[in-house]
Scaffold this motif. Structure first.
Motif, PDB file in Angstrom:
ATOM      1  N   VAL A  18       0.853  -1.192   0.000  1.00 24.51           N
ATOM      2  CA  VAL A  18       0.000   0.000   0.000  1.00 24.51           C
ATOM      3  C   VAL A  18       0.885   1.236   0.000  1.00 24.51           C
ATOM      4  O   VAL A  18       1.755   1.390   0.862  1.00 24.51           O
ATOM      5  CB  VAL A  18      -0.935   0.002   1.229  1.00 24.51           C
ATOM      6  CG1 VAL A  18      -1.749   1.292   1.264  1.00 24.51           C
ATOM      7  CG2 VAL A  18      -1.863  -1.203   1.186  1.00 24.51           C
ATOM      8  N   ARG A  19       0.653   2.151  -0.945  1.00 20.08           N
ATOM      9  CA  ARG A  19       1.509   3.322  -1.073  1.00 20.08           C
ATOM     10  C   ARG A  19       1.090   4.468  -0.165  1.00 20.08           C
ATOM     11  O   ARG A  19       1.921   5.257   0.267  1.00 20.08           O
ATOM     12  CB  ARG A  19       1.523   3.813  -2.527  1.00 20.08           C
ATOM     13  CG  ARG A  19       2.184   2.840  -3.493  1.00 20.08           C
ATOM     14  CD  ARG A  19       2.313   3.455  -4.873  1.00 20.08           C
ATOM     15  NE  ARG A  19       3.146   4.649  -4.843  1.00 20.08           N
ATOM     16  CZ  ARG A  19       3.321   5.451  -5.891  1.00 20.08           C
ATOM     17  NH1 ARG A  19       2.696   5.195  -7.026  1.00 20.08           N
ATOM     18  NH2 ARG A  19       4.091   6.517  -5.799  1.00 20.08           N
ATOM     19  N   SER A  20      -0.187   4.614   0.093  1.00 14.79           N
ATOM     20  CA  SER A  20      -0.670   5.691   0.957  1.00 14.79           C
ATOM     21  C   SER A  20      -0.361   5.358   2.414  1.00 14.79           C
ATOM     22  O   SER A  20      -0.771   4.311   2.920  1.00 14.79           O
ATOM     23  CB  SER A  20      -2.172   5.885   0.767  1.00 14.79           C
ATOM     24  OG  SER A  20      -2.717   6.695   1.782  1.00 14.79           O
ATOM     25  N   THR A  21       0.350   6.250   3.098  1.00 14.17           N
ATOM     26  CA  THR A  21       0.739   5.978   4.478  1.00 14.17           C
ATOM     27  C   THR A  21      -0.465   5.861   5.387  1.00 14.17           C
ATOM     28  O   THR A  21      -0.547   4.953   6.221  1.00 14.17           O
ATOM     29  CB  THR A  21       1.653   7.101   5.005  1.00 14.17           C
ATOM     30  OG1 THR A  21       2.708   7.321   4.085  1.00 14.17           O
ATOM     31  CG2 THR A  21       2.234   6.729   6.342  1.00 14.17           C
ATOM     32  N   ARG A  22      -1.424   6.772   5.237  1.00 19.10           N
ATOM     33  CA  ARG A  22      -2.577   6.718   6.132  1.00 19.10           C
ATOM     34  C   ARG A  22      -3.441   5.493   5.853  1.00 19.10           C
ATOM     35  O   ARG A  22      -4.025   4.915   6.767  1.00 19.10           O
ATOM     36  CB  ARG A  22      -3.372   8.016   6.061  1.00 19.10           C
ATOM     37  CG  ARG A  22      -4.159   8.260   4.827  1.00 19.10           C
ATOM     38  CD  ARG A  22      -5.022   9.499   5.002  1.00 19.10           C
ATOM     39  NE  ARG A  22      -4.746  10.526   4.018  1.00 19.10           N
ATOM     40  CZ  ARG A  22      -5.010  11.814   4.209  1.00 19.10           C
ATOM     41  NH1 ARG A  22      -5.523  12.202   5.340  1.00 19.10           N
ATOM     42  NH2 ARG A  22      -4.737  12.701   3.289  1.00 19.10           N
ATOM     43  N   LEU A  23      -3.531   5.085   4.590  1.00 24.65           N
ATOM     44  CA  LEU A  23      -4.273   3.878   4.276  1.00 24.65           C
ATOM     45  C   LEU A  23      -3.542   2.651   4.798  1.00 24.65           C
ATOM     46  O   LEU A  23      -4.166   1.732   5.345  1.00 24.65           O
ATOM     47  CB  LEU A  23      -4.485   3.769   2.761  1.00 24.65           C
ATOM     48  CG  LEU A  23      -5.249   2.530   2.275  1.00 24.65           C
ATOM     49  CD1 LEU A  23      -6.637   2.488   2.883  1.00 24.65           C
ATOM     50  CD2 LEU A  23      -5.323   2.509   0.753  1.00 24.65           C
TER      51      LEU A  23
END
Length: 793
Positions: free
Chosen positions: A530-535
């Motif tokens: 997963v690239r999005s940190t918050r995701l």
């Protein structure tokens, strides 16, 4: 960051109320206050009520800093801005009506560049008894730019002064002149004044330099509200866009400027297509794609339909992809008016069904997975050329969505006519995944379908028995998910943080539930990609809690924090280690961790397919088989309380918990052959990812290895927590994110003191698994972070 021009220290003011008023005034005018009992080189102004024999005063004089009376701040507050300092600069009385200003004279010399400090050129051998007083004199001399050495001095140092207290025969034995430490005062205010005014103004100052005590907590009581405001600003800086696509900065036609775009005649292209000359038609379109010039959409739709039939050659497919790429580069929809967005909306859909972009995207995904559930029958089994083409279509659409996210982030998005300035509702991404009635929720119908396809792709692209294949399709779908999550969050974050938090929680828990049939190692692999940190943070948290709840260890719904991970997640990891191997885990979510309150996030088909016989096959008590000892003591009830809450005495709670942990360790050693190593390794990986993502997402203030550390947020947070309880520091704060940040700093501090050593079971510590050992190093790094923060004190 802009440098602050007014950085204050205070000396000689003992009345708390007076100091409180001064600190409030400094902060009101945008200045900074540095506490502490020693001089700090970063200060620009020293406030004193009268001339003192303190370290701060003498050092400020030697460094050429402003030394002013309290009236300077008080009058500046009345004025509404900083006044000129000259009339407030302290003077030294000589006992007559006259006064002289050695502080001013040293300051003017330093400001003009004639000197860097009052002791410039001095190379001092400091021979003072007592480490505390020796350190004080060293700071004082270095403030005036002297070079200070201890006995014995290095051979290369040519000593000019020997400063001794007391003066002894040993101190006089060096080649340089020996002076008592009072010579420093004489140099600053006595015989040196002859150089200033021609008249000796000997000042009778007793050189009993006092060590000032740090300000009492009540002196800086008002700083807590200021601290909250600074934390809010800090959180905004940390919360900058998580995904950046620098490749979109220069999207334009590199060969032909926009002003040179001309109209072209595409009438022959239609005739070629009618005659079946698709290759020739494509060649004609290739030569006519420029900024501001779009070939007729019906022609591209006809060529797309021909490509989907499976009869096109690989050369045609490659050229068609080049046309679409050039069309995107020269006419990016995120930088174009409404007509261009409508053009791409018309082209990027199934040429036969014409059900919109999502249907087209879903068909490309399903065909890439060799699925027959497409919007209409396509040539099968999957032809290599068509497989590559549909993968390309996915990549093309992903580029458009990434470009739209980039443009929204950079503030370059061209809005729909009549749309509000801050809205990006005209984007292709928004239209694809959210209807008008769904835009207040992240988990729309299309987003749910995308996540279900993601799980199917992950299951398809992994072979049995842990033999991994490259997750090309799953990676692409994860990128889609990251982009749409970031896009939606950026649209709602400033207006409704609670809505964003709920949307992320619902999405991550839905993903955790529908992925229950995947093996733990596949789940870990998905989270890593997963690239999005918050995701990544929310998905790792949801999957970890889901694994725990399926093994009988439930946790409350309180917001994620370092303390929650230490107090509940680490013991739960020991629970996973005790989970029986080879037994089917129950799949229904618990009320505390697998679903949001009032929301059942399980797929409808799994609810319909679950039968009574399947429930009967689950061994009775399986959900409690590994909930032993310390894990049971931390399990929450429906109100978020744990059994330990029933014990009022802290000493009894610690004794009970210690006994339970000893029992856990003995049980684990006796059952060593039954440790579920794969599940323990997966849980350790998830927890490591969770900690890393949390630190990156929250940006917990850390140690600042600079001389200006007293200005650092981390230092001031630890200083406040050193003197006050967490509850007192955050009392009355409205921003819960700021409250959690203070709690995280407190947790780091407590980790550095070894407070939570017993949270990790001995069996987990002794595990030789690679991922578990890595988690132990991550926890050690957290402890080191806390030690560094405390070291600043």
């Amino acid at each position: 960051m802009e440098t602050c021009t007014h950085v204050f220290q205070i000396s000689g003011i003992k009345i708390r109320e007076e100091k409180r008023v001064l600190i409030q005034g400094i902060q009101q005018l945008g200045g900074k206050y540095i506490g502490g009992s020693v001089y700090q080189h970063a200060c620009t102004h020293l406030i004193i009520p009268q001339v003192l024999s303190s370290e701060k005063f003498l050092a400020a004089c030697a460094a050429g800093k402003w030394v002013v009376t309290p009236d300077y701040v008080l009058d500046s507050v009345k004025n509404g801005s900083w006044l000129a300092e000259e009339i407030y600069e302290v003077a030294i009385s000589t006992g007559s009506s006259a006064a002289f200003y050695p502080v001013k004279q040293w300051r003017e010399k330093v400001a003009s560049g004639r000197l860097k400090g009052a002791f410039q050129g001095w190379r001092v051998l400091l021979m003072v008894q007592g480490s505390t007083r020796r350190a004080m004199f060293k700071r004082l001399l270095k403030a005036g730019r002297a070079e200070v050495y201890h006995c014995p001095p290095p051979s290369y140092a040519s000593i000019t002064h020997v400063m001794a207290k007391p003066v002894t025969e040993s101190s006089k034995s060096h080649s340089a002149p020996c002076y008592p430490v009072s010579h420093i005062v004489q140099h600053l205010f006595g015989t040196e004044s002859l150089l200033f005014g021609g008249q000796s103004n000997h000042v009778d100052m007793n050189f009993n330099i006092t060590e000032e005590q740090e300000a009492h907590p009540a002196d800086v009581k008002e700083n807590f509200s200021t601290l909250e405001a600074e934390l809010k600003t800090y959180i905004k800086q940390v919360g900058q866009p998580r995904l950046c696509f620098l490749e979109y900065l220069g999207y334009h036609d590199p060969y032909r400027p926009l002003a040179q775009a001309t109209k072209m005649d595409f009438s022959n292209v239609g005739c070629m297509i009618e005659c079946g000359l698709f290759t020739e038609a494509l060649d004609s379109i290739r030569s006519g794609v420029y900024p501001g010039l779009l070939p007729p959409a019906p022609h591209l739709i006809s060529l797309l339909e021909y490509a989907q039939q499976g009869n096109a050659t690989s050369v045609f497919m490659r050229n068609f992809q080049q046309v679409l790429d050039k069309l995107l580069i020269t006419n990016p929809p995120w930088m174009a008016p409404k007509s261009v967005k409508q053009y791409f909306t018309q082209v990027l859909q199934c040429p036969r069904c014409k059900k919109g972009l999502w249907s087209f995207l879903e068909t490309a995904i399903r065909y890439s997975m060799s699925s027959e559930e497409t919007c209409h029958a396509l040539p099968g089994p999957g032809l290599p050329t068509l497989l590559h083409f549909h993968c390309y279509i996915l990549t093309l659409i992903l580029k458009i969505f990434q470009g739209e996210l980039h443009s929204v982030t950079a503030g370059e998005f061209v809005q729909l006519q009549g749309a509000p300035p801050a809205s990006a509702s005209g984007s292709l991404l928004y239209r694809t995944f959210w209807t008008v009635w769904e835009r207040s929720t992240l988990l729309s119908s299309a987003v749910k379908q995308l996540m279900q396809l993601l799980i199917q792709a992950a299951m398809t692209e992994y072979a049995e028995r842990d033999e991994k294949q490259k997750l090309h399709l799953a990676d692409t779908l994860l990128d889609f998910l990251s982009v749409l999550v970031e896009f939606w969050c950026q649209q709602h974050f400033k207006l409704n943080q609670t809505l964003v938090d709920k949307g992320l929680k619902d999405l991550s828990e839905y993903l955790a539930v529908i992925s229950q049939d995947l093996s733990p190692n596949i789940l870990v692999e998905l989270v890593i990609r997963v690239r999005s940190t918050r995701l990544k943070l929310m998905v790792a948290d949801a999957i970890f809690r889901n694994l725990c709840c399926r093994n009988g260890c439930t946790m409350g719904d309180e917001p994620l924090s370092l303390k929650k991970m230490v107090l509940f997640y680490l013991p739960a990891l020991g629970s996973l280690a005790l989970s029986p191997s080879g037994t089917r885990l129950r799949t229904e979510p618990s009320s505390h961790s697998c679903t949001s309150q009032g929301t059942d996030c399980r797929p409808q088909n799994s609810l319909e397919n679950e039968t009574c016989s399947e429930k009967e096959n689950i061994p009775r008590g399986l959900n409690r088989v590994n909930a032993v000892g310390s894990v049971l003591l931390r399990q929450t009830n429906g109100h978020g309380r744990v059994p330990l809450d029933l014990v009022s005495e802290p000493s009894q709670r610690e004794e009970l918990l210690h006994s339970a942990q000893l029992g856990d360790t003995k049980f684990l050693r006796n059952k060593a052959t039954e440790v579920n190593l794969p599940l323990l390794e997966a849980g350790s990986s998830l927890l490591s990812l969770l900690i890393f993502s949390y630190l990156r997402e929250t940006g917990i203030p850390h140690h600042t290895p600079t001389s200006d550390k007293h200005h650092s947020l981390g230092y001031r947070l630890v200083r406040a927590l050193e003197r006050h309880s967490f509850q007192k520091v955050t009392q009355g704060w409205a921003d819960q994110r700021a409250v959690r940040l203070v709690e995280d700093v407190e947790t780091l501090w407590e980790l550095s003191q070894g407070k939570y050593q017993g949270q990790v079971s001995q069996g987990v510590i002794e595990c030789k698994g690679e991922n578990t050992q890595f988690l132990m190093r991550v926890l050690e790094d957290l402890r080191s972070r806390g030690e560094a923060l405390v070291g600043d004190l």
